[in-house]
Design a protein around this motif. Sequence first.
Motif, PDB file in Angstrom:
ATOM      1  N   ALA A  56      48.306  40.613 111.476  1.00  0.00           N
ATOM      2  CA  ALA A  56      49.103  40.839 110.265  1.00  0.00           C
ATOM      3  C   ALA A  56      50.180  39.759 110.142  1.00  0.00           C
ATOM      4  CB  ALA A  56      49.708  42.234 110.277  1.00  0.00           C
TER       5      ALA A  56
ATOM      6  N   TYR B 198      42.116  40.337 107.496  1.00  0.00           N
ATOM      7  CA  TYR B 198      42.850  39.993 106.284  1.00  0.00           C
ATOM      8  C   TYR B 198      42.381  38.642 105.764  1.00  0.00           C
ATOM      9  CZ  TYR B 198      45.742  43.717 108.045  1.00  0.00           C
ATOM     10  OH  TYR B 198      46.157  44.931 108.517  1.00  0.00           O
TER      11      TYR B 198
ATOM     12  N   ALA C  68      43.528  42.962 102.412  1.00  0.00           N
ATOM     13  CA  ALA C  68      42.930  43.601 103.587  1.00  0.00           C
ATOM     14  C   ALA C  68      41.412  43.564 103.440  1.00  0.00           C
ATOM     15  CB  ALA C  68      43.417  45.043 103.713  1.00  0.00           C
TER      16      ALA C  68
ATOM     17  N   PRO D   4      48.320  45.093 101.152  1.00  0.00           N
ATOM     18  CA  PRO D   4      49.295  45.157 102.246  1.00  0.00           C
ATOM     19  C   PRO D   4      50.713  45.263 101.683  1.00  0.00           C
ATOM     20  CG  PRO D   4      47.749  43.355 102.594  1.00  0.00           C
ATOM     21  CD  PRO D   4      47.528  43.863 101.205  1.00  0.00           C
TER      22      PRO D   4
ATOM     23  N   PRO E 162      50.481  46.173 108.723  1.00  0.00           N
ATOM     24  CA  PRO E 162      49.043  46.408 108.869  1.00  0.00           C
ATOM     25  C   PRO E 162      48.560  47.503 107.908  1.00  0.00           C
ATOM     26  CG  PRO E 162      50.117  46.354 111.012  1.00  0.00           C
ATOM     27  CD  PRO E 162      51.210  46.371 109.972  1.00  0.00           C
TER      28      PRO E 162
END
Length: 127
Positions: A90, A73, A110, A45, A66
């Motif tokens: 996020a 996540y 992620a 990310p 995102p």
Amino acid sequence: MKALRVHSAGAWADAAHIRRYDGGRWVEVELTPEPVTGDGPLPAPTGLTGKKDSPLWGEHTFTWDPVPGATGYAVAWSDALTGSVETTEATHRVRGGLDWGRSLTVTVCALGPGGKGAPATVTIKNG
């Protein structure tokens, strides 16, 4: 689908086979193609930042951009506090217990069909 043929001196190939002339005989290898699914690990990310919500109570919110294709996540934190969580947002808030002047390191990866992606890490200090 059209067959791909490649010719060179003493060898040829198509989409399913490779053949070459080796020591007086033809040697053939059959290829088994695997589809490209895009299910590899996701990138880290970007834009991971942390801000103090309440320095007195040690609450901090971490946000990141995102990642396209992410289904969630994995968020882990350590140093003065230790913990982890999985989220679909996020953003994540770490609450309480971070004493004044102590640091907190947060790592975010992620999650997707290909598993856990590359990590992004940020460290902030309470105070």
